[in-house]
Design a protein around this motif. Sequence first.
Motif, PDB file in Angstrom:
ATOM      1  N   ARG A   1       0.849  -1.203   0.000  1.00  0.00           N
ATOM      2  CA  ARG A   1       0.000   0.000   0.000  1.00  0.00           C
ATOM      3  C   ARG A   1       0.880   1.248   0.000  1.00  0.00           C
ATOM      4  N   LYS A   2       1.946   1.217  -0.760  1.00  0.00           N
ATOM      5  CA  LYS A   2       2.852   2.372  -0.785  1.00  0.00           C
ATOM      6  C   LYS A   2       2.211   3.556  -1.485  1.00  0.00           C
ATOM      7  N   THR A   3       1.654   3.288  -2.643  1.00  0.00           N
ATOM      8  CA  THR A   3       0.942   4.320  -3.399  1.00  0.00           C
ATOM      9  C   THR A   3      -0.302   3.661  -3.985  1.00  0.00           C
TER      10      THR A   3
ATOM     11  N   THR B   1       3.246   0.103 -14.856  1.00  0.00           N
ATOM     12  CA  THR B   1       2.617   0.491 -13.595  1.00  0.00           C
ATOM     13  C   THR B   1       1.361   1.280 -13.937  1.00  0.00           C
ATOM     14  N   CYS B   2       0.285   0.977 -13.227  1.00  0.00           N
ATOM     15  CA  CYS B   2      -0.972   1.681 -13.481  1.00  0.00           C
ATOM     16  C   CYS B   2      -1.600   2.068 -12.145  1.00  0.00           C
ATOM     17  N   LEU B   3      -2.566   2.933 -12.197  1.00  0.00           N
ATOM     18  CA  LEU B   3      -3.320   3.238 -10.982  1.00  0.00           C
ATOM     19  C   LEU B   3      -4.138   1.994 -10.601  1.00  0.00           C
TER      20      LEU B   3
ATOM     21  N   PRO C   1      16.552  -4.355   1.841  1.00  0.00           N
ATOM     22  CA  PRO C   1      15.339  -3.540   2.038  1.00  0.00           C
ATOM     23  C   PRO C   1      15.218  -2.419   1.002  1.00  0.00           C
ATOM     24  N   ARG C   2      16.337  -1.862   0.585  1.00  0.00           N
ATOM     25  CA  ARG C   2      16.298  -0.786  -0.400  1.00  0.00           C
ATOM     26  C   ARG C   2      15.856  -1.316  -1.763  1.00  0.00           C
TER      27      ARG C   2
ATOM     28  N   GLU D   1      12.089  -1.801  -1.894  1.00  0.00           N
ATOM     29  CA  GLU D   1      11.247  -0.691  -1.429  1.00  0.00           C
ATOM     30  C   GLU D   1      10.083  -0.415  -2.367  1.00  0.00           C
ATOM     31  N   THR D   2      10.354  -0.396  -3.656  1.00  0.00           N
ATOM     32  CA  THR D   2       9.300  -0.010  -4.600  1.00  0.00           C
ATOM     33  C   THR D   2       8.573  -1.246  -5.129  1.00  0.00           C
TER      34      THR D   2
END
Lengths: 427, 436
Positions: free
Chosen positions: A29-31, A99-101, A360-361, A364-365
């Motif tokens: 749930r990052k974005t 990537t999409c909404l 972890p880096r 991240e995305t």
Amino acid sequence: MSLPSVSHGLAPVRTVLPNGVAVIAKDTRKTAAVTINVALRAGSIGDPPGLDGATFLLSRVIDRGTTTRSADDIAEALESRGVSLSVGVTRHVFSVSCTCLSADFPEVFAVLSDIIRHPRVPETELRTRKGEVATGLRQDEDNPAVRASDALMAQLYGATHPYGRPAKGTLDTVDRLSPNDLLNVHRAGFVPGATSVVIVGAVSTSHAVEVVHAGLGSWHASQGPAIPLPAPERARSRRRHVISMMNKAQADIAYGFTTMTRHDPDYYAFSLLNNVFGQYALGGRLGDSIRERQGMAYYVYSSFDANVAPGPLVVRAGVSGANVDRAIASIDEEIAVLVREGPTAKEHKESTDYLIGSLPRSLETNAGIAHFLQTAEFFGLGMNHDLELPGLLRAVTFDQIKEVATRYLDPGVATVVVAGPYADTQD
Amino acid sequence: MAIPAGAPPGAATREVTLDNGLKVLVREEHTAPLASVWCWYRVGSKDERPGLTGVSHWVEHMNFKGTTNIPRDQVKGIIEQFGGSWNGYTWIDQTTYLETATRDALDRMLFIEAERMARCLYDPEDCESERTVIISELQGGENDPDQLLDQELTAAAFKAHPYRHPTIGWLSDLQTMSRDDLYGYYRKYYIPNNATLVIVGDVDTDAALANVERRFGALAAGPEPDRIRTVEPEQSGERRVTIRKEGTAAYLRVGYHAPAASDPRFAPALLLDAVLTGAKGVNLWSSFRGVPPQRTARLYRALVDTGLASFVSGAMLPTEQPFLYTVSATATDGMALASVEAALLEELDRVRAAGITPSELDRAKTQLHAQLVFDADSVTNVAHQLGYFETIGGRQLFDDLPRAIHATTLEDVAAVAGSMLTVSNRTIGWYDPTNA
């Protein structure tokens, strides 16, 4: 369908549809976005004999029309949602990702599924894309970095090995490719059992699996015969190849060896060796010597690409023409010292800590997680590889690193390519 | 310390200015066990005078080479041992440094940036060694015809403003600059009252601010650096530059003087670019790493789908002062640059005369909205945007951008197209290979 999951770490859900498509889903749930990453084991090693570049050209045209959608329909469906499709080809993988909404995920995946299953390769689109690829090949001819890298692979593997052939083809082969050639490549390699779909983002895992099932669940096609992939013959003597490009300001050096497969038990030892040698901080020992102490290069590093067949260790550096010989001598020297003495205890610890600590880096995305999971799926590393990786790296001993250095790195059998403002005086 | 400044109630970002003038922005993001620290300086190549072009960028390189309390041999690994990465970049308005690592490295990151602000060594031997590294970087760029054309076009488009020279600098300046030039420049601009420190990640804001005060609070403010005040005169006629060198592909670039980020015409110009070449977003650190959604864009259809060009792109970048809107194209092998230029200018003339359609505006807004969401996917990217915009005019510019995009009308886009895309405002560059 069962939905087993691992209970720690990334803990993605992995399931296999009845037709063989592997689906891996991770709810983050990052974005308010979702990353879709589809990988097909249909990379450029599947180019038919004499048709180098067929898979690459297919990647340029696959989203330009399906049996039910025109190129404009596809562009409209994706771009009206802010989506840009990325289609890529490596030696082993044909990937389609974007990537999409979150709200657009089902519609976007439906379009991707159609592209993957039902490409049409319209003649007019093919003609235009051939022009783009031909221009790219002409640009590559003028690029010392590309010339050096491609020539190194051809030298290491031979011009007929799937790793040594030109993945983008040549002006001649690209010109000859027909729609049928590309559709045959598609038919041979694009099958459900060779497909893995990773979905990461603001979508529940169950919904992700449902959407993938809706798009790819009814797809049926049989896997063709395996493509032979011989182990390369290792060099027995030092090889040197110069591509003089006197119009350029800087020379590119590509220097390498063939090494091991991803499944080699020494893979983690070699990863640590590579990090010490040409990765850590500003390029490991190579960076310390060639950039920091001698001020010769803006970039110098090594990369290690263990793969299905033994992949290469490649050193890359960009230096002035006057410094080419000095830079190559420095690479030789750093290898000789590393083989003779191995890494220091401090280097061993630092590189181990770095490779573990950077996890972890890299996760991240959404795109970073998707890439990690696709790699784990491709090589069969398991969905808990993020949890196992630290232990695998910590278990590597000094002796193992020194042993792989001794086994694989020897300046006496290195292959060296120079492209740029440099004339060879050693031939 | 701490003079709370202007953050609206409930804003996710806390803004504090230390007594020495250092502005600090902290935003908690608890999506991963990471923290990103960026330290931004209001100094870039626009602050350089003749003879010292490239000094900002060279200073950036020198600021990775040890400090009073970080000996040269301990630089390597100082952040990597936390699994972290660090880097920096210099451009026309700014110089910035970043570290992203696990959250337990926060104090280490702040220590590094405090050291960098005040205690870099500038060892003469290191300065000399770095001279050749930077010349190597310049020569690597010259290997790329497109980059060379960009440099020449920018120099032709500006005749007075320092945006005209490349950030890497001119070769003769790099060959002659001294250690004292570098150190003097460093001391002039690397002062807390010329900097913004940004922290984003899995941190506690109060604890982070206390740590910032401990690391930076004692650093002395300096005199406000004087600035070059030159304003680029209005361009009064089309300019052209043609590079004829050996090569295998032909490149076209057209540049128009364009509004700064703080100009109300900036959002309409972004939307105009989205219609012409696809929406890219406004994050220099991440937005330009992939291909934008451009298959429905006007110039893609006019140049690439027709086979005239193999590639087209546009760049409307947020800058402190008016910079350039550029459109670039690579001619398809065998196509004449004149044909590519004619088709490109025809499309630009059309949009200048008639504006864009309602459906194009809707699509461009959707694309930009999506890009802003995609660009906020990591603590590194979020921190970049806060610091970048704060440095070029205030982070409010970034916070307001979604509203500005939403509020932009067809008339706004038509107005910026009409005023910007004129013949007398443009510079046209060709890279015309001699043996293609």
